[in-house]
Design a protein around this motif. Sequence first.
Motif, PDB file in Angstrom:
ATOM      1  N   PRO A  81      30.435  49.720  53.111  1.00  0.00           N
ATOM      2  CA  PRO A  81      29.793  48.785  52.188  1.00  0.00           C
ATOM      3  C   PRO A  81      30.562  48.768  50.870  1.00  0.00           C
ATOM      4  O   PRO A  81      30.764  49.803  50.240  1.00  0.00           O
ATOM      5  CB  PRO A  81      28.387  49.359  52.011  1.00  0.00           C
ATOM      6  N   LEU A  82      31.010  47.592  50.466  1.00  0.00           N
ATOM      7  CA  LEU A  82      31.852  47.478  49.279  1.00  0.00           C
ATOM      8  C   LEU A  82      31.127  46.807  48.126  1.00  0.00           C
ATOM      9  O   LEU A  82      30.348  45.876  48.328  1.00  0.00           O
ATOM     10  CB  LEU A  82      33.101  46.654  49.609  1.00  0.00           C
ATOM     11  N   ALA A  83      31.437  47.248  46.922  1.00  0.00           N
ATOM     12  CA  ALA A  83      31.068  46.553  45.692  1.00  0.00           C
ATOM     13  C   ALA A  83      32.384  46.049  45.116  1.00  0.00           C
ATOM     14  O   ALA A  83      33.277  46.844  44.822  1.00  0.00           O
ATOM     15  CB  ALA A  83      30.369  47.497  44.720  1.00  0.00           C
ATOM     16  N   LEU A  84      32.512  44.723  44.981  1.00  0.00           N
ATOM     17  CA  LEU A  84      33.783  44.130  44.565  1.00  0.00           C
ATOM     18  C   LEU A  84      33.562  43.097  43.469  1.00  0.00           C
ATOM     19  O   LEU A  84      32.541  42.411  43.446  1.00  0.00           O
ATOM     20  CB  LEU A  84      34.464  43.449  45.747  1.00  0.00           C
ATOM     21  N   TYR A 106      34.151  46.595  57.425  1.00  0.00           N
ATOM     22  CA  TYR A 106      33.552  46.635  56.086  1.00  0.00           C
ATOM     23  C   TYR A 106      32.649  45.433  55.914  1.00  0.00           C
ATOM     24  O   TYR A 106      32.690  44.473  56.689  1.00  0.00           O
ATOM     25  CB  TYR A 106      34.635  46.638  54.996  1.00  0.00           C
ATOM     26  N   ARG A 107      31.831  45.511  54.902  1.00  0.00           N
ATOM     27  CA  ARG A 107      31.003  44.385  54.491  1.00  0.00           C
ATOM     28  C   ARG A 107      30.905  44.419  52.974  1.00  0.00           C
ATOM     29  O   ARG A 107      30.957  45.490  52.364  1.00  0.00           O
ATOM     30  CB  ARG A 107      29.618  44.416  55.121  1.00  0.00           C
ATOM     31  N   ILE A 108      30.814  43.273  52.370  1.00  0.00           N
ATOM     32  CA  ILE A 108      30.647  43.214  50.922  1.00  0.00           C
ATOM     33  C   ILE A 108      29.157  43.318  50.650  1.00  0.00           C
ATOM     34  O   ILE A 108      28.384  42.397  50.921  1.00  0.00           O
ATOM     35  CB  ILE A 108      31.273  41.936  50.337  1.00  0.00           C
ATOM     36  N   ALA A 109      28.762  44.496  50.180  1.00  0.00           N
ATOM     37  CA  ALA A 109      27.351  44.791  49.929  1.00  0.00           C
ATOM     38  C   ALA A 109      26.911  44.319  48.548  1.00  0.00           C
ATOM     39  O   ALA A 109      25.726  44.061  48.326  1.00  0.00           O
ATOM     40  CB  ALA A 109      27.098  46.295  50.065  1.00  0.00           C
ATOM     41  N   ALA A 110      27.856  44.217  47.609  1.00  0.00           N
ATOM     42  CA  ALA A 110      27.523  43.783  46.251  1.00  0.00           C
ATOM     43  C   ALA A 110      28.738  43.130  45.630  1.00  0.00           C
ATOM     44  O   ALA A 110      29.849  43.637  45.738  1.00  0.00           O
ATOM     45  CB  ALA A 110      27.079  44.974  45.397  1.00  0.00           C
ATOM     46  N   GLY A 111      28.519  42.000  44.989  1.00  0.00           N
ATOM     47  CA  GLY A 111      29.572  41.314  44.257  1.00  0.00           C
ATOM     48  C   GLY A 111      29.154  41.192  42.810  1.00  0.00           C
ATOM     49  O   GLY A 111      27.960  41.148  42.500  1.00  0.00           O
ATOM     50  N   SER A 112      30.126  41.161  41.923  1.00  0.00           N
ATOM     51  CA  SER A 112      29.816  41.069  40.501  1.00  0.00           C
ATOM     52  C   SER A 112      30.985  40.444  39.763  1.00  0.00           C
ATOM     53  O   SER A 112      32.131  40.546  40.194  1.00  0.00           O
ATOM     54  CB  SER A 112      29.540  42.467  39.935  1.00  0.00           C
ATOM     55  N   ALA A 113      30.685  39.830  38.634  1.00  0.00           N
ATOM     56  CA  ALA A 113      31.728  39.305  37.759  1.00  0.00           C
ATOM     57  C   ALA A 113      32.137  40.343  36.725  1.00  0.00           C
ATOM     58  O   ALA A 113      33.074  40.131  35.971  1.00  0.00           O
ATOM     59  CB  ALA A 113      31.236  38.042  37.062  1.00  0.00           C
ATOM     60  N   SER A 114      31.441  41.497  36.710  1.00  0.00           N
ATOM     61  CA  SER A 114      31.713  42.497  35.676  1.00  0.00           C
ATOM     62  C   SER A 114      31.806  43.903  36.260  1.00  0.00           C
ATOM     63  O   SER A 114      31.242  44.197  37.309  1.00  0.00           O
ATOM     64  CB  SER A 114      30.608  42.486  34.619  1.00  0.00           C
ATOM     65  N   GLY A 117      28.406  45.594  36.680  1.00  0.00           N
ATOM     66  CA  GLY A 117      27.731  45.327  37.948  1.00  0.00           C
ATOM     67  C   GLY A 117      28.227  46.227  39.062  1.00  0.00           C
ATOM     68  O   GLY A 117      27.439  46.750  39.850  1.00  0.00           O
ATOM     69  N   LEU A 118      29.539  46.426  39.119  1.00  0.00           N
ATOM     70  CA  LEU A 118      30.103  47.342  40.128  1.00  0.00           C
ATOM     71  C   LEU A 118      29.589  48.751  39.917  1.00  0.00           C
ATOM     72  O   LEU A 118      29.203  49.437  40.869  1.00  0.00           O
ATOM     73  CB  LEU A 118      31.628  47.356  40.065  1.00  0.00           C
ATOM     74  N   ALA A 127      27.098  51.189  47.669  1.00  0.00           N
ATOM     75  CA  ALA A 127      28.435  50.705  47.995  1.00  0.00           C
ATOM     76  C   ALA A 127      29.506  51.604  47.410  1.00  0.00           C
ATOM     77  O   ALA A 127      29.254  52.381  46.500  1.00  0.00           O
ATOM     78  CB  ALA A 127      28.614  49.275  47.478  1.00  0.00           C
ATOM     79  N   LEU A 128      30.719  51.444  47.950  1.00  0.00           N
ATOM     80  CA  LEU A 128      31.935  52.070  47.394  1.00  0.00           C
ATOM     81  C   LEU A 128      32.703  50.974  46.693  1.00  0.00           C
ATOM     82  O   LEU A 128      32.562  49.797  47.010  1.00  0.00           O
ATOM     83  CB  LEU A 128      32.802  52.626  48.519  1.00  0.00           C
ATOM     84  N   THR A 129      33.571  51.374  45.753  1.00  0.00           N
ATOM     85  CA  THR A 129      34.427  50.390  45.106  1.00  0.00           C
ATOM     86  C   THR A 129      35.801  50.988  44.850  1.00  0.00           C
ATOM     87  O   THR A 129      35.907  52.184  44.608  1.00  0.00           O
ATOM     88  CB  THR A 129      33.799  49.860  43.790  1.00  0.00           C
ATOM     89  N   PRO A 130      36.837  50.181  44.926  1.00  0.00           N
ATOM     90  CA  PRO A 130      38.177  50.648  44.542  1.00  0.00           C
ATOM     91  C   PRO A 130      38.405  50.365  43.073  1.00  0.00           C
ATOM     92  O   PRO A 130      38.254  49.231  42.615  1.00  0.00           O
ATOM     93  CB  PRO A 130      39.096  49.794  45.424  1.00  0.00           C
ATOM     94  N   ARG A 131      38.714  51.379  42.308  1.00  0.00           N
ATOM     95  CA  ARG A 131      38.946  51.223  40.872  1.00  0.00           C
ATOM     96  C   ARG A 131      39.910  52.323  40.439  1.00  0.00           C
ATOM     97  O   ARG A 131      40.339  53.146  41.219  1.00  0.00           O
ATOM     98  CB  ARG A 131      37.666  51.374  40.041  1.00  0.00           C
ATOM     99  N   THR A 132      40.179  52.345  39.146  1.00  0.00           N
ATOM    100  CA  THR A 132      40.897  53.474  38.566  1.00  0.00           C
ATOM    101  C   THR A 132      39.891  54.556  38.216  1.00  0.00           C
ATOM    102  O   THR A 132      38.687  54.303  38.173  1.00  0.00           O
ATOM    103  CB  THR A 132      41.670  53.049  37.297  1.00  0.00           C
TER     104      THR A 132
END
Length: 133
Positions: A81-84, A106-114, A117-118, A127-132
């Motif tokens: 589950p991704l947060a992107l 995978y599936r996009i579990a949450a989307g955000s413009a900010s 939100g992630l 969800a998991l997210t790829p970030r620094t």
Amino acid sequence: DFADHGLPDLLRAFAASHPRVRIELRVGRSLELGSALQAGQLDLAISMRHVPTPDETAVVSEPMLWLCSEKGLATLQEAVPLALLDPYCGFREAALNALDAAGRRYRIAAGSASLAGLRAAVDAGIALTPRTR
């Protein structure tokens, strides 16, 4: 991604070497900042790139990491589950390409413009997210 961590050190060093320069900060997504720079609305942009172009200089290097919460069940699901961030986002593209290359569902579990939100989706454990870091 680096406004909280890498940017303060860069600002401190710049202000020490240019004490009379007024700095107006605009924190945003790399694509938006790049467009504003090209339009002459900015004098300088610090943005994310996989590799700098010939007219750019690398100033901060941060690896992409998969971030998740210890509180949730996101890591126990068969489909990741991704947060992107909304398109276009380099992290979004890199994550989807990496999962496709690894053959992981995978599936996009949450989307955000900010990023806020992630952060909320990840902190909630949905969800998991790829970030620094």
